[in-house]
Design an enzyme around this catalytic site. Structure first.
Site: not given
Length: 335
Positions: A258, A256, A85, A79
């Site tokens: 894991t 997920d 930048g 973010h």
């Protein structure tokens, strides 16, 4: 002239050419280093030689207390780099119209952790190391501490002297329903190939997805191609994120199984119809990205290599160097 003398002279000439070639390559490397943002792999060798160890130790200690820290660090870096930048602007205390006010920065955590690590670095090397470099190093260590590759990153970034507006953050950060087209365009602007773009999405291997980011996909008039979601998985997600929920901003789904490990499970899930976001679901079916998803799903080392390359490009995006910007004494304020 004797044969021995001939070979001796020939050898000397070749040695001189080799020396000249080395000097030319060194010059090209220096020029490239300046052109690529003035970053260097030995930037703090003299001014703060232990900075990488300090950041690593700090990140590891924080992760022991809160195992979700690595995921937060990686998202924080993305973010920051995506808006104006990699300049640590996201660490500044929010004001009425600064980037942290943007709704797309909802869920950003652990900003204070970088400020804490900065204080540790300041104790060893006062006013030498930027918050921007510390954030990149923390994200690098987050990946390694979670089982991923340890990426060597060049340093020398400086901090922004002003925070971007919330409008710029709104325009720069991707929407939750971004698809493959938008994702590829966004990362192409960072100089990434399609392979690297698919690899950087593997950062979703860590952490969670808030229900507020997938409600439209689950319950929208047409949804974001919900047919690409495996029925059993869709039922589970709907149960976790019911329609009309008043807690959609605080409830979440694990990315997920894991979720604390940086691995290739993200691609295995995507191929089996268990991608949460629209882009997760589209990656295995789009002909441009599908070959890389299949390869990464069976070859974790290949994923790690491509991710490392993508990480380098993202972390070198829009950096301030030299006399640009400043080095903040504390990451949350400009001074």
């Amino acid at each position: 002239m004797r044969k021995g003398s001939l070979f001796t002279n020939l050898g000397r000439k070749m040695a001189q050419k080799d020396v000249l070639l080395v000097l030319i390559l060194l010059l090209v490397f220096r020029l490239f280093e300046v052109e690529s943002g003035g970053l260097s792999y030995n930037f703090y060798d003299q001014s703060c030689p232990h900075v990488e160890y300090i950041v690593k130790a700090g990140l590891q200690a924080m992760s022991l207390i809160d195992p979700t820290t690595p995921a937060a660090m990686l998202r924080l870096m993305f973010h920051d780099c995506q808006v104006q930048g990699c300049d640590a602007s996201i660490l500044l205390d929010p004001d009425k119209a600064t980037e942290m006010i943007s709704t797309k920065n909802f869920g950003i955590r652990k900003r204070e952790s970088i400020t804490l690590i900065k204080s540790m670095v300041e104790a060893a090397c006062p006013e030498q190391v930027s918050c921007a470099d510390i954030l990149i190093l923390a994200a690098r260590e987050a990946v390694a501490a979670s089982g991923g590759p340890r990426i060597e990153v060049p340093l020398g970034r400086r901090d922004s002297s002003a925070a971007p507006s919330s409008e710029l953050a709104d325009a720069s950060l991707p929407p939750a329903n971004i698809g493959v087209d938008g994702m590829l365009l966004m990362f192409a602007e960072k100089g990434m190939t399609i392979e690297e773009s698919v690899a950087i999405m593997g950062a979703h291997s860590l952490g969670i997805t808030h229900c507020s980011n997938i409600l439209s996909r689950l319950y929208g008039p047409q949804g974001d191609k919900p047919d690409l979601m495996e029925p059993g998985f869709e039922m589970l997600v709907r149960f976790s994120c019911p329609i009309g929920s008043l807690t959609s901003k605080t409830s979440f789904v694990l990315n997920d199984p894991t979720t604390l490990l940086f691995d290739n499970q993200y691609y295995i899930n995507a191929m089996s119809g268990r991608g949460l976001l629209r882009v997760d679901a589209e990656l295995p079916s789009d002909p441009r990205t599908a070959p890389f998803v299949r390869r990464f799903a069976v070859d974790q080392d290949s994923f790690f290599r491509a991710f490392s390359s993508a990480f380098l490009k993202l972390s070198s995006s829009g950096v301030l160097t030299g006399k640009q910007g400043l080095i903040r004494k504390s990451c949350n304020v400009i001074r």
